[in-house]
Design an enzyme around this catalytic site. Sequence first.
Site, short mmCIF file in Angstrom:
data_model
loop_
_atom_site.label_atom_id
_atom_site.label_comp_id
_atom_site.label_asym_id
_atom_site.label_seq_id
_atom_site.Cartn_x
_atom_site.Cartn_y
_atom_site.Cartn_z
N HIS A 279 -1.43 45.49 17.71
CA HIS A 279 -1.56 46.92 18.04
C HIS A 279 -2.53 47.14 19.20
O HIS A 279 -3.13 48.21 19.33
CB HIS A 279 -2.01 47.74 16.82
CG HIS A 279 -1.20 47.49 15.59
ND1 HIS A 279 0.03 48.08 15.36
CD2 HIS A 279 -1.43 46.67 14.52
CE1 HIS A 279 0.51 47.67 14.20
NE2 HIS A 279 -0.35 46.80 13.68
N LYS B 105 -8.92 49.03 45.21
CA LYS B 105 -7.82 48.68 44.29
C LYS B 105 -7.25 47.29 44.56
O LYS B 105 -7.10 46.85 45.68
CB LYS B 105 -6.70 49.71 44.40
CG LYS B 105 -7.08 51.11 43.96
CD LYS B 105 -7.42 51.18 42.48
CE LYS B 105 -6.24 50.94 41.58
NZ LYS B 105 -5.20 52.00 41.68
N GLN C 290 36.82 45.00 37.46
CA GLN C 290 36.25 44.78 38.79
C GLN C 290 34.80 45.24 38.84
O GLN C 290 33.97 44.62 39.52
CB GLN C 290 37.07 45.54 39.83
CG GLN C 290 36.51 45.49 41.25
CD GLN C 290 37.43 46.17 42.24
OE1 GLN C 290 38.55 45.74 42.44
NE2 GLN C 290 36.96 47.23 42.87
#
Length: 385
Positions: free
Chosen positions: A151, A278, A317
Amino acid sequence: MYRASRLDGKLDENTLNFLSSISEDKEIAIYDILGSQAHTLMLFENKIITKNEASKILSALEKLKKENFSIKSESEDIHELIESLVIKKAGMQAGGKMHTARSRNDQISLDIRMKIRDDINILCSCLLDLIETLVSLAEKNQGTIMPLYTHLQQAQIGSFSHVLLAYADALFRDLDRFYVTYGRVNESPLGAGPIGGTSLHIDRQSTAKMLGFKGLIENSIDATGSRDFVAEYVGQISILMTNLSRIAEDLIIWSTSEFSFIELSDKFASTSSVMPQKKNPDILELVRGKTAQVIGYQMGILSNLKGLPSGYNRDLQQIKISIWPASKIAISSLLVINAVLKTMKINDQKMKMAIDSGYSIALDIAEYLVKKGIPFRIAHKIVGL
């Protein structure tokens, strides 16, 4: 070309574009050529065409292996295009006999099976490489202790090695599934004709052997109109991608500043256009995203098949559109995850700190009390207080 036998006039451009699968068929052009070569040899062996005719057809087909097939064509599909080019090179008297005792219906099933066979081999090779990387990392990290999660909450203490081998076990099952699927794919439909075979004396075993198939699909209706083998193959890819997506998710979480269990190599991360701090795990996020795409392909295939009557229908197809990209996505995902694992840094100190700040040994304490004679449910309550 096919229309000239029954229908008047050419298809208008919009209708041809709607019907045509040339853009997807480039993926199977080489298999169509190889299948045509085997079929031609079989026709000669059974005295259906002469040696001279076979020679002209085979020579034309060999030259086509170097052809860069354009998506701009008046042909509806790769089969019609290749036949028209063979006739152009070998002449109608010889080239016009290449399609004897064959239909596009058994032809396309053959081409797809040959393409999937090769893709399975590539996938299995990539899977083995990734498993080897995981086992090697596991061997090096037998002493790297980390919290194990349920969890997404700390549950027990384990080793990073144990986690890596869990990934390897799942991928071994993927490998086994592909191995089994390969056996079902590796049966030749060639010679089944449009649906009910041919009145000409042909040797299906001969073409199957030349093309490396283990045997035949005996029933001609099944050989030409069934695509459950495609659903099975893309289904196996979907399971593989789901396993890879879960690995990617773990690595994404562990690479966050909140966890910092691992650090991704700069080669497999990207930055923000505005936030200089970042280091984003875009490669791994795309594995997750592409997994959803592959599952969509699988749903498309099953939705296509569910309402079809027996025999070949043009709906089939559209299935090709799902096969080739599913293969490419799975192969590229295996390659990038392997590279990510090989180049990432493991921060064992951060893993240890996470253990020290949590309660991962709670079950161990409860089980210690059990060894002292205390009932487990009471021990569970004592530790939980």
